[in-house]
Design an enzyme around this catalytic site. Structure first.
Site, PDB file in Angstrom:
ATOM      1  N   SER A 143       0.860  -1.185   0.000  1.00  0.00           N
ATOM      2  CA  SER A 143       0.000   0.000   0.000  1.00  0.00           C
ATOM      3  C   SER A 143       0.895   1.233   0.000  1.00  0.00           C
ATOM      4  O   SER A 143       2.049   1.175   0.456  1.00  0.00           O
ATOM      5  CB  SER A 143      -0.890   0.019   1.252  1.00  0.00           C
ATOM      6  OG  SER A 143      -1.505   1.276   1.434  1.00  0.00           O
ATOM      7  N   TYR A 156      -1.149  -0.653  10.210  1.00  0.00           N
ATOM      8  CA  TYR A 156      -1.321  -0.982   8.794  1.00  0.00           C
ATOM      9  C   TYR A 156      -0.091  -0.567   7.984  1.00  0.00           C
ATOM     10  O   TYR A 156       0.420  -1.343   7.163  1.00  0.00           O
ATOM     11  CB  TYR A 156      -2.571  -0.278   8.271  1.00  0.00           C
ATOM     12  CG  TYR A 156      -2.946  -0.624   6.848  1.00  0.00           C
ATOM     13  CD1 TYR A 156      -3.568  -1.832   6.557  1.00  0.00           C
ATOM     14  CD2 TYR A 156      -2.707   0.269   5.812  1.00  0.00           C
ATOM     15  CE1 TYR A 156      -3.944  -2.148   5.255  1.00  0.00           C
ATOM     16  CE2 TYR A 156      -3.071  -0.031   4.513  1.00  0.00           C
ATOM     17  CZ  TYR A 156      -3.689  -1.247   4.243  1.00  0.00           C
ATOM     18  OH  TYR A 156      -4.055  -1.552   2.946  1.00  0.00           O
TER      19      TYR A 156
END
Length: 246
Positions: A143, A156
């Site tokens: 990501s 995350y």
């Protein structure tokens, strides 16, 4: 169902969002036989509904990628049934967003376990069998949060940054026996998670993105397909974010 000559493709977290779009796109290629991993066992109705979205037969396997035993079982079962696994797409992931000062250690570890440890577990066992036949492709979902960070996503971001390092090491070790490994770093993609954002927040993000729009799950699926087919790319992180982080 003849799969002897087909490329066996496993997509983790493949029942929705990016994973489902990827599985559907890869399943359109008659050379592929797609296997979808679901974290939880689907009831008959849910499984039938999922299978209806595919023109070609698929297989659904259940298991928690964060658990080493589950990861090993899923890979071993596929190798026993089909004799090989050719493509692994590590898409399974989760979020538990909160500012770092309010984030618990449990929340931090839970996200790392699913996103990073899960990717390691699946890659470890897939790599072993791929190396034996001296071919295979592993694609990991990172990501832009892993390459640039993001407020409220310490867990995350750390997990997705770890995937970048894991990808490059897997590529180096895999290349010794013909196995490639790459990662994709999506930006703002229209999914169930971004659907929860307010119109105001969406407009703010669109104002920062040079292409002035969110991406679609199909943009990521296309990139997965490209990385599967192009046999001279390994150890790379392909950013798909409309220019947000350029």
């Amino acid at each position: 169902m003849m799969t002897d000559e087909k490329r066996i493709v496993l997509v983790t977290g493949g029942t929705k969002g990016i994973g489902l779009a990827t599985a559907k796109r890869l399943a359109k290629n008659p050379a592929n036989f797609v296997v979808i991993n679901s974290h939880r066992e689907l009831d008959d109705a849910a499984q039938t509904e999922l299978e209806k979205q595919f023109n070609n037969p698929i297989k659904i396997v259940t298991g928690d990628v964060a658990k080493e035993d589950d990861a090993k079982r899923m890979i071993d079962d596929l190798v026993e049934e089909f004799g090989h696994i050719d493509v692994l797409v590590n898409n399974a992931g989760m979020t538990q967003d909160k500012l770092m000062t309010r984030m618990t250690e449990t929340s931090f570890k839970d996200v790392l376990n699913t996103n990073l440890v899960g990717t390691f577990n699946m890659s470890k066992f897939a790599l072993k069998t791929m190396q034996k036949k001296r071919s295979g492709v592993i694609i990991n979902m990172s990501s832009i949060a892993g390459t640039h960070g993001n407020v409220g996503q310490a867990n995350y971001s750390a997990s997705k940054a770890g995937i970048v390092g894991l990808t490059k090491t897997t590529a180096q070790e895999g290349s010794l026996r013909g196995v490639r490994c790459n990662a994709i770093a999506p930006g703002m993609i229209k999914t169930a998670m971004t659907d929860k954002l307010s119109d105001k927040i969406i407009k703010q993000w669109e104002g920062q993105i040079p292409l002035h729009r969110f991406g679609d799950v199909e943009n990521i699926a296309q990139t997965v397909e490209f990385l599967v087919e192009n046999d001279y790319i390994t150890g790379q992180v392909i950013t798909v974010d409309g220019g947000l982080t350029m």
